[in-house]
Design a protein around this motif. Sequence first.
Motif, mmCIF file in Angstrom:
data_model
loop_
_atom_site.group_PDB
_atom_site.id
_atom_site.type_symbol
_atom_site.label_atom_id
_atom_site.label_comp_id
_atom_site.label_asym_id
_atom_site.label_seq_id
_atom_site.Cartn_x
_atom_site.Cartn_y
_atom_site.Cartn_z
ATOM 1 N N GLY A 61 0.818 -1.212 0.000
ATOM 2 C CA GLY A 61 0.000 0.000 0.000
ATOM 3 C C GLY A 61 0.847 1.255 0.000
ATOM 4 N N ALA A 62 1.889 1.277 0.828
ATOM 5 C CA ALA A 62 2.768 2.447 0.889
ATOM 6 C C ALA A 62 3.492 2.647 -0.438
ATOM 7 N N MET A 63 3.935 1.558 -1.056
ATOM 8 C CA MET A 63 4.661 1.659 -2.324
ATOM 9 C C MET A 63 3.757 2.123 -3.457
ATOM 10 N N LEU A 64 2.519 1.636 -3.477
ATOM 11 C CA LEU A 64 1.573 2.070 -4.511
ATOM 12 C C LEU A 64 1.273 3.560 -4.393
ATOM 13 N N VAL A 65 0.994 4.015 -3.183
ATOM 14 C CA VAL A 65 0.678 5.425 -2.967
ATOM 15 C C VAL A 65 1.893 6.305 -3.272
ATOM 16 N N ALA A 66 3.066 5.897 -2.799
ATOM 17 C CA ALA A 66 4.279 6.680 -3.054
ATOM 18 C C ALA A 66 4.556 6.794 -4.550
ATOM 19 N N THR A 67 4.427 5.688 -5.256
ATOM 20 C CA THR A 67 4.724 5.685 -6.694
ATOM 21 C C THR A 67 3.793 6.609 -7.464
ATOM 22 N N LEU A 68 2.508 6.484 -7.225
ATOM 23 C CA LEU A 68 1.561 7.284 -7.991
ATOM 24 C C LEU A 68 1.602 8.751 -7.600
ATOM 25 N N ARG A 69 1.870 9.043 -6.333
ATOM 26 C CA ARG A 69 1.993 10.449 -5.945
ATOM 27 C C ARG A 69 3.224 11.080 -6.607
ATOM 28 N N VAL A 70 4.312 10.340 -6.650
ATOM 29 C CA VAL A 70 5.513 10.857 -7.310
ATOM 30 C C VAL A 70 5.264 11.010 -8.805
ATOM 31 N N GLN A 71 4.718 9.977 -9.441
ATOM 32 C CA GLN A 71 4.495 10.026 -10.881
ATOM 33 C C GLN A 71 3.543 11.155 -11.277
ATOM 34 N N LEU A 72 2.419 11.266 -10.575
ATOM 35 C CA LEU A 72 1.451 12.301 -10.931
ATOM 36 C C LEU A 72 2.002 13.692 -10.666
ATOM 37 N N ALA A 100 4.748 2.063 9.047
ATOM 38 C CA ALA A 100 4.611 1.971 10.506
ATOM 39 C C ALA A 100 3.174 2.267 10.932
ATOM 40 N N HIS A 101 2.538 3.262 10.299
ATOM 41 C CA HIS A 101 1.135 3.574 10.608
ATOM 42 C C HIS A 101 0.228 2.402 10.256
ATOM 43 N N ALA A 102 0.524 1.738 9.134
ATOM 44 C CA ALA A 102 -0.293 0.594 8.720
ATOM 45 C C ALA A 102 -0.183 -0.549 9.725
ATOM 46 N N PHE A 103 1.025 -0.806 10.213
ATOM 47 C CA PHE A 103 1.195 -1.859 11.213
ATOM 48 C C PHE A 103 0.521 -1.466 12.530
ATOM 49 N N SER A 104 0.561 -0.190 12.863
ATOM 50 C CA SER A 104 -0.128 0.268 14.078
ATOM 51 C C SER A 104 -1.634 0.034 13.971
ATOM 52 N N ARG A 147 -15.306 1.756 3.696
ATOM 53 C CA ARG A 147 -14.714 2.751 2.791
ATOM 54 C C ARG A 147 -13.981 2.059 1.649
ATOM 55 N N GLN A 148 -13.689 2.843 0.598
ATOM 56 C CA GLN A 148 -12.962 2.296 -0.540
ATOM 57 C C GLN A 148 -11.519 2.001 -0.154
ATOM 58 N N ALA A 149 -11.046 0.823 -0.547
ATOM 59 C CA ALA A 149 -9.668 0.415 -0.291
ATOM 60 C C ALA A 149 -9.241 0.736 1.141
ATOM 61 N N PRO A 150 -9.909 0.160 2.147
ATOM 62 C CA PRO A 150 -9.580 0.496 3.536
ATOM 63 C C PRO A 150 -8.148 0.156 3.914
ATOM 64 N N TRP A 151 -7.542 -0.833 3.268
ATOM 65 C CA TRP A 151 -6.162 -1.175 3.594
ATOM 66 C C TRP A 151 -5.186 -0.102 3.129
ATOM 67 N N LEU A 152 -5.671 0.800 2.244
ATOM 68 C CA LEU A 152 -4.844 1.923 1.779
ATOM 69 C C LEU A 152 -5.126 3.212 2.546
ATOM 70 N N TYR A 153 -6.118 3.177 3.415
ATOM 71 C CA TYR A 153 -6.615 4.408 4.036
ATOM 72 C C TYR A 153 -5.516 5.190 4.740
ATOM 73 N N HIS A 154 -4.704 4.504 5.547
ATOM 74 C CA HIS A 154 -3.681 5.209 6.322
ATOM 75 C C HIS A 154 -2.580 5.776 5.423
ATOM 76 N N HIS A 155 -2.396 5.203 4.250
ATOM 77 C CA HIS A 155 -1.423 5.748 3.310
ATOM 78 C C HIS A 155 -1.999 6.952 2.561
ATOM 79 N N LEU A 156 -3.274 6.863 2.217
ATOM 80 C CA LEU A 156 -3.911 7.950 1.464
ATOM 81 C C LEU A 156 -4.020 9.231 2.283
#
Length: 373
Positions: free
Chosen positions: A123-134, A271-275, A344-353
């Motif tokens: 989740g962190a890698m997906l969010v980081a990649t797309l935020r950087v790319q966009l 770390a937030h996701a594991f928390s 919510r949509q993609a709850p496993w991504l929530y803390h990254h979003l």
Amino acid sequence: MFSSIRGFLGRHKRKFIISGMVVGGAVLVVRYVGHKLEQWREEETTEILERAQRRSHFESTERTCDQTIVSLAPTVQETICGLTDTDRIVEQLKTAQPDQKLELWAQLKVLTFTRACVLAYGGAMLVATLRVQLSVIGGYMYQDHAGPGRVSSALQESYLSLCHHFLSHGVKELCTLIQDKVVAATRNLSLKQKLTLQDVEQLFWTIQAQVATDTLEPLRNMSRYVLLPALDALSYNLSDHDSEVLARIAAETADILDSDEVASVASSSVAHAFSALIDGLCEGFCAVRSSKESLNDPVPGHSRAPPRPNGTLPFSHPNAVLMPLAKLIPLVNSVIHNFISGDRQAPWLYHHLINDKFKVLSANIYEAFCQKP
């Protein structure tokens, strides 16, 4: 009378000349200052308008980024769940022979903790990649207003499709890496071994520490996992100009993804996701505190209070509850299920979003590429 005037002017000629120079100089200074003030006001107005335009464009880019992340999340989630298929093992356990169950439980243990970790990292890698790319392509597109034609729609599409490498290959490589670390960290854990919530948290920290020391650590080698290799990227049907621009942008993106700044933000998000996972497990530990089986053997140093007059058991701190690994595994699976199928949509991504550090990072990247010559 005229002679007296001429005499007066003659006697004070120098004073009139000096006064004229002073007045003329003052007029010139006033006009110069007025011109500079007007120029400054125009520049300030232009800069304010440009900032407002950049802000509006960035906000639009951010909305597009969030929508893109959410749209790709199901594919990533499906890939991760397919590679760590615990449901299949659970079904096999129902009909397995006694001599097969131990091996199936060992597989279930590894796959369960692997899925939890891969969801956090992926989740962190997906969010980081797309935020950087966009942010990068958004900066180039903003510049394109001044010099149209630099970033074609074909180039944009080719550049953004580079991250599909993560869906097809990167997730598999990430799963393999993390599964090896999970096997090493859980090798000595038997199904009967009882763990506290703190023990579980320590287990996840051990896995993270082992991942961090690997030469292919995903957060510091992110481009390896998420971007299509350069030679493959150039296989797109693009013009020579667009191919050159794509190669340059791809190289810049890879450098950013592998930077310490991105690694630090992604690590914080993991770390937030594991928390969040531990918080979900905490509810499970609290829920079993009323079970006699789970409270038979309190943790040393945590005495169990006697039942209340109405027969209910008093509150026990989650770290005072011992849970056998055989019961912990289904609990972890249950928490993960809530993370991938919540309201919510993609709850496993929530803390990254919602991670503000990602948003600040993308804003800084966008600003840098907006002003890049």
